[in-house]
Design a protein around this motif. Sequence first.
Motif, mmCIF file in Angstrom:
data_model
loop_
_atom_site.group_PDB
_atom_site.id
_atom_site.type_symbol
_atom_site.label_atom_id
_atom_site.label_comp_id
_atom_site.label_asym_id
_atom_site.label_seq_id
_atom_site.Cartn_x
_atom_site.Cartn_y
_atom_site.Cartn_z
ATOM 1 N N UNK A 168 34.764 47.337 37.660
ATOM 2 C CA UNK A 168 34.785 46.444 38.945
ATOM 3 C C UNK A 168 34.339 45.108 38.738
ATOM 4 N N UNK A 169 33.626 44.862 37.665
ATOM 5 C CA UNK A 169 32.847 43.753 37.082
ATOM 6 C C UNK A 169 34.164 42.498 36.912
ATOM 7 N N UNK A 170 35.004 42.818 36.294
ATOM 8 C CA UNK A 170 36.215 41.968 35.833
ATOM 9 C C UNK A 170 37.405 41.488 36.988
ATOM 10 N N UNK A 171 37.429 42.350 38.023
ATOM 11 C CA UNK A 171 38.457 42.008 39.162
ATOM 12 C C UNK A 171 37.902 42.958 40.179
ATOM 13 N N UNK A 172 38.310 42.199 41.426
ATOM 14 C CA UNK A 172 38.255 42.830 42.782
ATOM 15 C C UNK A 172 39.324 44.058 42.911
ATOM 16 N N UNK A 173 38.803 44.964 43.638
ATOM 17 C CA UNK A 173 39.761 46.131 43.774
ATOM 18 C C UNK A 173 40.993 45.806 44.398
ATOM 19 N N UNK A 174 40.945 44.912 45.265
ATOM 20 C CA UNK A 174 42.345 44.484 45.999
ATOM 21 C C UNK A 174 43.015 43.718 45.358
ATOM 22 N N UNK A 175 42.712 43.156 43.860
ATOM 23 C CA UNK A 175 43.640 42.453 43.047
ATOM 24 C C UNK A 175 44.392 43.594 42.214
ATOM 25 N N UNK A 176 44.111 44.784 42.334
ATOM 26 C CA UNK A 176 44.707 45.891 41.590
ATOM 27 C C UNK A 176 45.856 46.435 42.046
ATOM 28 N N UNK A 177 46.920 46.825 41.320
ATOM 29 C CA UNK A 177 47.975 47.808 42.095
ATOM 30 C C UNK A 177 47.438 49.121 42.858
ATOM 31 N N UNK A 178 47.777 49.327 43.980
ATOM 32 C CA UNK A 178 47.271 50.386 44.853
ATOM 33 C C UNK A 178 47.121 51.578 43.934
ATOM 34 N N UNK A 179 48.185 52.169 43.218
ATOM 35 C CA UNK A 179 48.070 53.354 42.519
ATOM 36 C C UNK A 179 46.781 53.369 41.508
ATOM 37 N N UNK A 180 46.873 52.197 40.874
ATOM 38 C CA UNK A 180 45.563 52.188 40.028
ATOM 39 C C UNK A 180 44.239 52.021 40.668
ATOM 40 N N UNK A 181 44.244 51.493 41.620
ATOM 41 C CA UNK A 181 42.947 51.169 42.516
ATOM 42 C C UNK A 181 42.333 52.673 43.008
ATOM 43 N N UNK A 182 43.332 53.450 43.399
ATOM 44 C CA UNK A 182 42.803 54.548 43.828
ATOM 45 C C UNK A 182 42.639 55.623 43.025
ATOM 46 N N UNK A 183 42.824 55.349 41.583
ATOM 47 C CA UNK A 183 42.338 56.208 40.711
ATOM 48 C C UNK A 183 40.957 55.750 40.321
#
Length: 242
Positions: free
Chosen positions: A171-186
């Motif tokens: 989580x240090x390199x990007x906000x979770x909202x910047x990630x694709x939903x499937x990747x974020x959920x994992x």
Amino acid sequence: MREILTRYGRHNIGFAWLFGEPMLFTVGVMALWSLFHDVGAAHHISAPAFALTGYSTVLLWRNTIGRCTLAVQPNTALLYHRFVRGTDLFLARIILEVAGATMSLVVLMLFFMTLGVIPAPHDVLTMLFGWGLLAWYSAAMGMLIGGLSECSELIERLWHPVAYFQLPISGAMAFAEWLPERLRNVIMYFPVPNCVELFREGYFGDTFTPHYDIPYTVTVIVILTWLGLVMMRYVSKRVEPE
């Protein structure tokens, strides 16, 4: 105190390296991030603030856990003192690393706020909550990985590459909202990004949409703490003289 003297010595700035070393690393990362990542223009987020709040969290969990590996072997002579137990060796390192990372963050944040490089935090209490959860996770994992490393040096050798592989999902390199939903959920199944999102919510406020699950994160950390304490008890019985 002995851990401080052993690691940093009595000469030059001595124990000031406790927070001086993390500060140097953080400033270097902030400078590189600001030069090569135009985060502010793209997402209305201050690039230096993003780098500071990100890399400081990395230093907290990576250094705390890493320093706990093989903490007993070089200090076995201390265990012949009546009031020194194996657990104390781990706790000393955990306290030093958490204190060093915290002082580094506070000093740098106040310094750059004074210069006007970064804005003031939006909600300090939320920041403290997120930082505290991450410190708790770091201590729990430090006890667990540190205890396992006393049973097998292979754990100590494996932890360092595992820590580097964990960076992209921390989580240090990007906000979770910047990630694709499937990747974020994992990724959010891991405790660290939940803590970092909460910490950054306290700093940036409503400039982004945070994603975290506090009950889930606390539950995982409680389990890790229990496992860490079990390992501490096992290691203490194994290495402490009768």
